[in-house]
Write a protein that holds these residues in place. Structure first.
Motif, PDB file in Angstrom:
ATOM      1  N   GLY A 199       0.803  -1.210   0.000  1.00  0.00           N
ATOM      2  CA  GLY A 199       0.000   0.000   0.000  1.00  0.00           C
ATOM      3  C   GLY A 199       0.839   1.264   0.000  1.00  0.00           C
ATOM      4  N   LEU A 200       1.895   1.276   0.815  1.00  0.00           N
ATOM      5  CA  LEU A 200       2.714   2.484   0.886  1.00  0.00           C
ATOM      6  C   LEU A 200       3.577   2.658  -0.360  1.00  0.00           C
ATOM      7  N   VAL A 250       3.497   6.011  -2.786  1.00  0.00           N
ATOM      8  CA  VAL A 250       4.684   6.754  -3.217  1.00  0.00           C
ATOM      9  C   VAL A 250       4.744   6.816  -4.744  1.00  0.00           C
ATOM     10  N   GLU A 251       4.508   5.681  -5.396  1.00  0.00           N
ATOM     11  CA  GLU A 251       4.541   5.665  -6.861  1.00  0.00           C
ATOM     12  C   GLU A 251       3.438   6.551  -7.435  1.00  0.00           C
ATOM     13  N   LEU A 252       2.281   6.551  -6.783  1.00  0.00           N
ATOM     14  CA  LEU A 252       1.174   7.383  -7.232  1.00  0.00           C
ATOM     15  C   LEU A 252       1.568   8.860  -7.198  1.00  0.00           C
ATOM     16  N   GLN A 253       2.120   9.313  -6.083  1.00  0.00           N
ATOM     17  CA  GLN A 253       2.511  10.716  -5.979  1.00  0.00           C
ATOM     18  C   GLN A 253       3.584  11.067  -7.008  1.00  0.00           C
ATOM     19  N   ARG A 254       4.585  10.208  -7.143  1.00  0.00           N
ATOM     20  CA  ARG A 254       5.671  10.508  -8.079  1.00  0.00           C
ATOM     21  C   ARG A 254       5.177  10.526  -9.521  1.00  0.00           C
ATOM     22  N   ARG A 314      -3.686  14.248  -2.641  1.00  0.00           N
ATOM     23  CA  ARG A 314      -3.666  14.037  -1.193  1.00  0.00           C
ATOM     24  C   ARG A 314      -3.857  12.543  -0.975  1.00  0.00           C
ATOM     25  N   VAL A 315      -3.047  11.935  -0.097  1.00  0.00           N
ATOM     26  CA  VAL A 315      -3.125  10.487   0.123  1.00  0.00           C
ATOM     27  C   VAL A 315      -3.060  10.202   1.618  1.00  0.00           C
ATOM     28  N   GLY A 316      -3.894   9.278   2.083  1.00  0.00           N
ATOM     29  CA  GLY A 316      -3.854   8.827   3.464  1.00  0.00           C
ATOM     30  C   GLY A 316      -3.970   7.319   3.531  1.00  0.00           C
ATOM     31  N   ALA A 318       3.867  11.903   8.222  1.00  0.00           N
ATOM     32  CA  ALA A 318       4.010  12.152   6.791  1.00  0.00           C
ATOM     33  C   ALA A 318       5.143  11.291   6.259  1.00  0.00           C
ATOM     34  N   VAL A 319       4.987  10.808   5.033  1.00  0.00           N
ATOM     35  CA  VAL A 319       6.014   9.988   4.376  1.00  0.00           C
ATOM     36  C   VAL A 319       6.684  10.844   3.310  1.00  0.00           C
TER      37      VAL A 319
END
Length: 208
Positions: free
Chosen positions: A104-105, A109-113, A130-132, A203-204
């Protein structure tokens, strides 16, 4: 203000797609069956496009609808690549589930990048998400109806995220903190609407 111990946290006054997902999930009646990973936890990820209303107004209806279609397609591919599945889309937002907190994490990360590197209209800059995420026991009557306290916590964490952030619960952090590729920054302990107690949020860092 962010990071103050014991702060009562409310979602943004302007309704978002994460709020819509939460509203759709919370009234459902839980059944007896349980969906979980082998160790008993499921990881939930919620996300939407930050300031979606402004982006939609700038692009216009036709280009906005095409953006949403492309967004859904890319999300489904990224989530599946990390062995997850999209449970629900709501406009520009979605809920996805993973048996693995690491999966999931990594997907977040890949989604944001990916979206940070792609223009929202091919020319005018990148989309900001925005991701949680949260890991915990989840009750469900069927695979499309995930319920319970941990679903509510996941939605509250996601609604608290600001543009470009990945926020996670302390529970998810415990699952993945031995992985040196993840770096966490504390965001304090908070009271969330509808949940008892204080909840620590991190936050990551995802920017390379």
């Amino acid at each position: 203000m962010r990071g103050r111990k014991g702060l009562d946290v409310e979602p943004s006054a302007e309704p978002t797609s994460i709020d819509a997902i939460a509203a759709a999930l919370e009234p459902l009646t839980p059944a007896v069956s349980r969906l979980s990973s082998p160790d008993g936890a499921l990881t939930l990820m919620l996300s939407d496009i930050a300031e979606a209303g402004a982006v939609a107004a700038r692009l216009g209806p036709e280009r906005w609808e095409q953006l949403i279609d492309d967004h859904h397609l890319l999300v489904e591919r990224l989530v599946a690549h990390h062995d997850g599945r999209v449970v629900k889309f709501e406009r520009d937002g979605f809920l996805a589930s993973f048996d693995s907190a690491h999966g999931g994490l990594y997907a977040a990360v890949e989604l944001q990048r990916t979206f940070a590197g792609a223009g929202d209209d091919g020319a005018s800059g990148a989309l900001t998400l925005r991701v949680g995420l949260h890991s915990g026991f989840v009750i469900g009557g069927n695979p499309d109806e995930l319920l319970g306290r941990n679903v509510v916590l996941a939605t509250r964490i996601a609604a608290y995220a600001k543009a470009g952030e990945i926020l996670v619960s302390s529970t998810l952090k415990q699952y993945v903190e031995s992985d040196p590729s993840f770096h966490f920054e504390p965001r304090g302990e908070h009271h969330f609407k509808g949940l008892l107690g204080e909840h620590t949020v991190y936050a990551v860092r995802w920017r390379q």
